[in-house]
Design a protein around this motif. Sequence first.
Motif, mmCIF file in Angstrom:
data_model
loop_
_atom_site.group_PDB
_atom_site.id
_atom_site.type_symbol
_atom_site.label_atom_id
_atom_site.label_comp_id
_atom_site.label_asym_id
_atom_site.label_seq_id
_atom_site.Cartn_x
_atom_site.Cartn_y
_atom_site.Cartn_z
ATOM 1 N N GLY A 42 4.222 -6.075 8.108
ATOM 2 C CA GLY A 42 5.087 -7.142 7.614
ATOM 3 C C GLY A 42 5.663 -8.034 8.691
ATOM 4 N N VAL A 43 6.157 -7.416 9.761
ATOM 5 C CA VAL A 43 6.844 -8.185 10.806
ATOM 6 C C VAL A 43 5.883 -8.594 11.915
ATOM 7 C CG1 VAL A 43 8.716 -8.131 12.497
ATOM 8 C CG2 VAL A 43 9.021 -7.026 10.269
ATOM 9 N N GLY A 44 4.920 -7.725 12.250
ATOM 10 C CA GLY A 44 4.057 -7.999 13.391
ATOM 11 C C GLY A 44 2.799 -8.786 13.086
ATOM 12 N N LEU A 45 2.137 -8.488 11.943
ATOM 13 C CA LEU A 45 0.812 -9.062 11.688
ATOM 14 C C LEU A 45 0.805 -10.215 10.701
ATOM 15 C CD1 LEU A 45 -1.406 -5.836 11.631
ATOM 16 C CD2 LEU A 45 -0.885 -7.353 13.539
ATOM 17 N N LEU A 46 1.751 -10.256 9.758
ATOM 18 C CA LEU A 46 1.753 -11.373 8.805
ATOM 19 C C LEU A 46 1.887 -12.733 9.487
ATOM 20 C CD1 LEU A 46 3.701 -10.190 5.616
ATOM 21 C CD2 LEU A 46 1.354 -11.029 5.753
ATOM 22 N N PRO A 47 2.734 -12.884 10.531
ATOM 23 C CA PRO A 47 2.755 -14.176 11.227
ATOM 24 C C PRO A 47 1.417 -14.559 11.847
ATOM 25 C CG PRO A 47 4.732 -12.926 11.739
ATOM 26 C CD PRO A 47 3.824 -12.001 10.996
ATOM 27 N N LEU A 85 13.192 -0.907 2.494
ATOM 28 C CA LEU A 85 13.687 -2.072 3.239
ATOM 29 C C LEU A 85 12.541 -2.825 3.895
ATOM 30 C CD1 LEU A 85 15.886 -3.823 4.536
ATOM 31 C CD2 LEU A 85 16.039 -2.111 6.371
ATOM 32 N N PHE A 86 11.695 -2.105 4.634
ATOM 33 C CA PHE A 86 10.591 -2.779 5.312
ATOM 34 C C PHE A 86 9.516 -3.230 4.329
ATOM 35 C CE2 PHE A 86 12.119 -0.089 9.004
ATOM 36 C CZ PHE A 86 12.695 -1.158 9.664
ATOM 37 N N GLY A 87 9.365 -2.488 3.217
ATOM 38 C CA GLY A 87 8.451 -2.948 2.173
ATOM 39 C C GLY A 87 8.925 -4.243 1.557
ATOM 40 N N LEU A 88 10.231 -4.342 1.329
ATOM 41 C CA LEU A 88 10.805 -5.578 0.789
ATOM 42 C C LEU A 88 10.597 -6.735 1.755
ATOM 43 C CD1 LEU A 88 12.443 -6.602 -1.656
ATOM 44 C CD2 LEU A 88 14.520 -6.048 -0.391
ATOM 45 N N ILE A 89 10.793 -6.480 3.052
ATOM 46 C CA ILE A 89 10.554 -7.509 4.070
ATOM 47 C C ILE A 89 9.087 -7.939 4.049
ATOM 48 C CG2 ILE A 89 10.459 -7.925 6.555
ATOM 49 C CD1 ILE A 89 12.956 -6.138 6.805
ATOM 50 N N TYR A 90 8.179 -6.959 3.921
ATOM 51 C CA TYR A 90 6.747 -7.281 3.883
ATOM 52 C C TYR A 90 6.425 -8.200 2.713
ATOM 53 C CZ TYR A 90 1.766 -6.743 2.947
ATOM 54 O OH TYR A 90 0.443 -7.005 2.666
ATOM 55 N N PHE A 91 6.916 -7.901 1.526
ATOM 56 C CA PHE A 91 6.559 -8.698 0.358
ATOM 57 C C PHE A 91 7.240 -10.074 0.379
ATOM 58 C CE2 PHE A 91 5.354 -4.508 -1.353
ATOM 59 C CZ PHE A 91 4.078 -4.821 -1.784
ATOM 60 N N VAL A 92 8.431 -10.173 0.952
ATOM 61 C CA VAL A 92 9.068 -11.493 1.084
ATOM 62 C C VAL A 92 8.287 -12.350 2.071
ATOM 63 C CG1 VAL A 92 11.130 -12.702 1.892
ATOM 64 C CG2 VAL A 92 11.376 -10.702 0.423
ATOM 65 N N PHE A 93 8.003 -11.809 3.251
ATOM 66 C CA PHE A 93 7.230 -12.555 4.242
ATOM 67 C C PHE A 93 5.828 -12.871 3.718
ATOM 68 C CE2 PHE A 93 9.647 -11.059 8.315
ATOM 69 C CZ PHE A 93 10.788 -11.653 7.811
ATOM 70 N N GLY A 94 5.223 -11.894 3.051
ATOM 71 C CA GLY A 94 3.879 -12.100 2.524
ATOM 72 C C GLY A 94 3.834 -13.188 1.465
#
Length: 800
Positions: free
Chosen positions: A586-591, A655-664
């Motif tokens: 979510g934080v490292g690869l989505l960008p 928490l990190f799953g939520l961050i992943y889906f928001v960023f995604g």
Amino acid sequence: MDGISIAKNRTCKKIDPTNPTATGQNEIYVQLVLSLALGISAFFAFCFLRPRWKSLYAARKRQTESAKSLPELPDTFFGWMPVLYKVTEQQVLASAGLDAYVFLAFFKMSIKTFGVMFLITCAILAPINKKFDYLPTPGDSSDPRKPPELFSNNPVWGSWRIVEDTVVQAKDGKTALPDTDYLWAYLVFTYFFTGLALHFMTSETRRIIKVRQEYLGSQYTITDRTIKLSAIPPELRSKEKIKDFLEKLEIGKVESVTICCNWKWLDDMMDKRAHVIRKLEEAWTVHLGRRKTPVLDPAQSAHPGTSDENEETEGQENDTLLGESHVTAYEKPRPTTRIWYGFLSLQNRKVDAIDYYEEQLRKLDEKITMARKKSYTPTPLAFVTMDSIPACQMAVQALLDPSPMQLLAKLAPAPSDIVWSNTYLPRSSRMIRAWTITIFIIVLTIFWLIPVAGLAGLLDLCSIEEVWPGLAELLSRHDILRALVQTGLPTLVASLLNIAVPFLYDYLANMQGMISQGDVELSVVSKNFFFTFFNVFLVLTAFGAASKFWGELQDSLKDTTRLAYNLARAVKSLAVFYINFILLQGVGLLPFRLLEFGSVSLYPILRMGAKTPRDYAELVQPPVFKYGFYLPSAMLIYILCIVYSILPAGYMVLLFGLIYFVFGYYTYKYQLLYAMDQPQHATGKAWPMVCYRILVGLGVFQIVMAGVIALSNAFVPAGLVVPLIPFTLWYSYYFGRTYEPLMNFIALRSIRRDSNTSTNIAGESVESNLIDARLRRRQSTVDEEREKFSKFINPSLTVP
């Protein structure tokens, strides 16, 4: 040790397992720092390059007609973000179509689901887990929460996460049972979270069905009126007989019939002609000299004053193969090519390349012109266009012939979506290909066990010590290095596998002989999810390290309950690994997906190899968005969030799953609308696949929770979890009977008889917007724009 003695089954003496809580925190901190470093650098690079490289980052907006109505994104560093946020679902649907709408709907549904679960977990479950489910230090009597003599010879004892293969016994040989009353809360929330996930999934399904029916029922395309008629008996393989057969059924009039014939020879000549054309263009380009291509320079997109000139130049390059300007004089020696001839093509000589390829092209054109006039052997497949959408829908939803496996009617793919070379493949050939590739994937699945089992070995320092004692000793002395090797490296390898393997499965899916690219894309989704779920999650979790893999596998095959216990035990022990996996994704690869790192990396290589205007034009085409590459990883992370939602690590996973889906959501929203093209035409049929895999995840969640509770000898609440499993199976059957048909067909009531009526395709408030004429959609949908003037004809028969 104050009444407690410790015995170890392994010789992991150099590794201190007494405080893995701190170690887990170190691993998460290290992964967070690495992910932030990767993600922030990629995001800032994207923000810097976006206004300067519009030929890549705004390729769809510049070149696709359906994207013209989207709002312009400012060229400021962060100014694009609020504009993208304000793009509505109606605009997504109108610009990118149903497939993009459904893809983003999964992310939006996941945000809602895990947002609610995260709040509930933080408010209720986290305090419960903090009080009852923690990792004690053996022999530590300073913690007031720890009852005396609480250890058993069970490797993983209930709520106490004892280090594997560490046996702790009381001095008098007796063991005390921990308080398991809190496990009733696990039971309650297993039911509650299952119901919550099903509620959001069902609500989103109903909403998608309403939008899909409204969208497809309001448009009038040739695809919506065409059926794919397969298994046609030999006596009906003519246009007149097929037309008579269908019209006698009195479901409607037949407008046109295209019988697929064996055009292999013609298709092969067209492929050869395309190759010769490229060679001829390349020879002419070499002769004329290097062309000037200002539009293809990424840096020039940053200058607003040159945009009109660039667009004009683009148009000129697309209108002609070579254009007007050249650098070198015509007196430059003409290019040559070497041809081989004679017995076994052992002789060769150099000839003028332009003259040679022009002659080859002339001969091919003559052959193709003659070939188009010939008759070809008809196959058992035809595309039949009816005079109305209701007639088409009635044909595909009915049995046309009393004989089994004969005259089967299905909805036709879009004309641009058809793989014509597969239409004349015999059914037996397609089945052989399908079974061969299925067997090959099974072999691949077994092959993947080797790297996955090795990956699991990195998670266990005892396994590392068995293979490389020196490394284990080094890691035990350096917490940060241990975190990098034990969690950072495995999560990176797992992520790279998730990126690389889809390319292989995409190739295999294209080799299966499917009729349409939409079917290929759905097949890629299925294959890649199988890999991520089975190899990356199930095998890694249930069987663990390579040193234990085959033994655990054999024991699990003998006793299936052991598999449930292994799964429950390993899910708790691998919490840090999966937290870091989601964090990296979510934080490292989505960008990096937003940056389109692959396209950016390949551009200089392709740019250096480009010679002809056709090559340069292909460089600025929007990259293709492949749902099969991105959706399986998202579904795996959805399953991980569900599985861990109640466990002690649940609040961090959520928490990190939520961050992943928001960023995604916003990453893929940008790519689908502005940067990348999605030529496949599946009309949102990926949604049932998503739902079935959510149900698979719920089944795994229920099995894990039953195992976790049973490991504490709380068999009554564990047994009460079991009824959820057959209920989930029943709901899968109910979903297939109730909702799936509406994701495949158009209800007759949804079809607008007046094709000129302007109808709304809004997302969240369809009923109210239908009343409000001011919010009605534009004249045509993205599918209607795409299929304008299309016909169900093999391009080899008609292309100039």
